[in-house]
Design an enzyme around this catalytic site. Sequence first.
Site, PDB file in Angstrom:
ATOM      1  N   HIS A  50      -2.447   7.342   7.323  1.00 20.66           N
ATOM      2  CA  HIS A  50      -1.492   8.254   6.671  1.00 20.66           C
ATOM      3  C   HIS A  50      -2.176   9.555   6.246  1.00 20.66           C
ATOM      4  CE1 HIS A  50       2.290   6.079   6.403  1.00 20.66           C
ATOM      5  NE2 HIS A  50       1.707   5.001   5.913  1.00 20.66           N
TER       6      HIS A  50
ATOM      7  N   GLY B 198       0.839  -1.191   0.000  1.00 19.61           N
ATOM      8  CA  GLY B 198       0.000   0.000   0.000  1.00 19.61           C
ATOM      9  C   GLY B 198       0.875   1.241   0.000  1.00 19.61           C
TER      10      GLY B 198
ATOM     11  N   CYS C  88       5.896  -0.325   7.499  1.00 20.03           N
ATOM     12  CA  CYS C  88       5.535   0.870   6.744  1.00 20.03           C
ATOM     13  C   CYS C  88       6.736   1.302   5.924  1.00 20.03           C
ATOM     14  CB  CYS C  88       5.120   1.992   7.702  1.00 20.03           C
ATOM     15  SG  CYS C  88       4.626   3.511   6.858  1.00 20.03           S
ATOM     16  N   LEU C  89       6.494   1.640   4.671  1.00 23.38           N
ATOM     17  CA  LEU C  89       7.599   2.065   3.809  1.00 23.38           C
ATOM     18  C   LEU C  89       8.233   3.360   4.322  1.00 23.38           C
ATOM     19  CD1 LEU C  89       5.966   1.256   0.342  1.00 23.38           C
ATOM     20  CD2 LEU C  89       7.763  -0.050   1.508  1.00 23.38           C
TER      21      LEU C  89
ATOM     22  N   HIS D 229      -4.450   1.242   7.785  1.00 23.11           N
ATOM     23  CA  HIS D 229      -3.081   1.773   7.884  1.00 23.11           C
ATOM     24  C   HIS D 229      -2.918   2.955   6.913  1.00 23.11           C
ATOM     25  CE1 HIS D 229       1.491   1.109   7.909  1.00 23.11           C
ATOM     26  NE2 HIS D 229       1.321   1.834   6.821  1.00 23.11           N
ATOM     27  N   GLU D 230      -3.427   2.777   5.692  1.00 22.24           N
ATOM     28  CA  GLU D 230      -3.298   3.850   4.686  1.00 22.24           C
ATOM     29  C   GLU D 230      -4.158   5.059   5.042  1.00 22.24           C
ATOM     30  OE1 GLU D 230      -0.916   3.422   2.860  1.00 22.24           O
ATOM     31  OE2 GLU D 230      -0.719   1.260   3.012  1.00 22.24           O
TER      32      GLU D 230
ATOM     33  N   GLN E 120       3.110   9.923   1.392  1.00 30.12           N
ATOM     34  CA  GLN E 120       4.413   9.255   1.521  1.00 30.12           C
ATOM     35  C   GLN E 120       5.386   9.657   0.415  1.00 30.12           C
ATOM     36  OE1 GLN E 120       2.381   5.247   2.261  1.00 30.12           O
ATOM     37  NE2 GLN E 120       4.244   5.024   3.468  1.00 30.12           N
TER      38      GLN E 120
HETATM   39  O1  GNR Z   1       3.989  -2.686   2.657  1.00 33.34           O
HETATM   40  C1  GNR Z   1       3.306  -2.540   3.674  1.00 33.34           C
HETATM   41  N1  GNR Z   1       2.974  -3.629   4.397  1.00 33.34           N
HETATM   42  C2  GNR Z   1       2.056  -3.623   5.433  1.00 33.34           C
HETATM   43  C3  GNR Z   1       1.985  -4.730   6.269  1.00 33.34           C
HETATM   44  C4  GNR Z   1       1.066  -4.774   7.293  1.00 33.34           C
HETATM   45  C5  GNR Z   1       0.209  -3.714   7.490  1.00 33.34           C
HETATM   46  C6  GNR Z   1       0.268  -2.603   6.680  1.00 33.34           C
HETATM   47  C7  GNR Z   1       1.179  -2.554   5.651  1.00 33.34           C
HETATM   48  S1  GNR Z   1       1.229  -1.161   4.627  1.00 33.34           S
HETATM   49  C8  GNR Z   1       2.893  -1.183   4.098  1.00 33.34           C
HETATM   50  C9  GNR Z   1       3.145  -0.137   3.041  1.00 33.34           C
HETATM   51  C10 GNR Z   1       2.940   1.241   3.616  1.00 33.34           C
HETATM   52  O2  GNR Z   1       3.720   1.785   4.335  1.00 33.34           O
HETATM   53  N2  GNR Z   1       1.820   1.837   3.344  1.00 33.34           N
HETATM   54  O3  GNR Z   1       1.544   3.034   3.866  1.00 33.34           O
HETATM   55 NI    NI Z   2       2.637   3.082   5.732  1.00 30.20          NI
END
Ligand code: GNR
Ligand code: NI
Length: 174
Positions: free
Chosen positions: A140, A46, A94-95, A136-137, A51
């Site tokens: 952000h 995601g 998270c990236l 999670h997204e 980001q």
């Molecule tokens: O790549 C991602 N893996 C992930 C694993 C578990 C819960 C959420 C994520 S999102 C993350 C990519 C990211 O940072 N998206 O904002």
């Molecule tokens: Ni993230």
Amino acid sequence: MTIKTIITEPNKILRQKSLPVREIGREEQRLMDDMIETMYDAKGIGLAAIQIGIPKRIIVMDISKNDEKNNPMYFVNPIIKNKNSETSTYEEGCLSVPNFFAEVDRPKKCDVDYLDYNGKKKILKAEGLLATCIQHEMDHLEGVLFIDYLSKLKKTMIVKKLSKKKDRPDRIIV
Ligand code: GNR
Ligand code: NI
């Protein structure tokens, strides 16, 4: 399409609230193309526009398995409805918080109202990894990161290690 640089903690940009998109035009579609390419390049599932430094309420996701066909998903102006009171725990990464992983509890199921790549209204009924990832997204878009749910001690440790940006190719589970 262009691979963009992903912003990492600590960086105030990640704390900005993203603004709704007024209209989905060529510019927004090009942003979504760049986001999905950037996400695939970084091997994420995601990515939110903030980001890569753009404070727009746009998310891309692809939770297909490595051996499956790609399944890119695009969400513009997403709104979460009907969060389930049951929660589930996933080890999140998270990236923007590279190499750190920690368990986070979130509602197990939710519905999402959004506009797709072409500006068409859609509703997604999400559960499992899909529900976790979309939440999670969505965080952000409000300037929230998964480390905000950890103890102050763990969060401080992670931010401190990230600000010393040495190369850390390892996977750190906190
Ligand atoms: O790549 C991602 N893996 C992930 C694993 C578990 C819960 C959420 C994520 S999102 C993350 C990519 C990211 O940072 N998206 O904002
Ligand atoms: Ni993230």
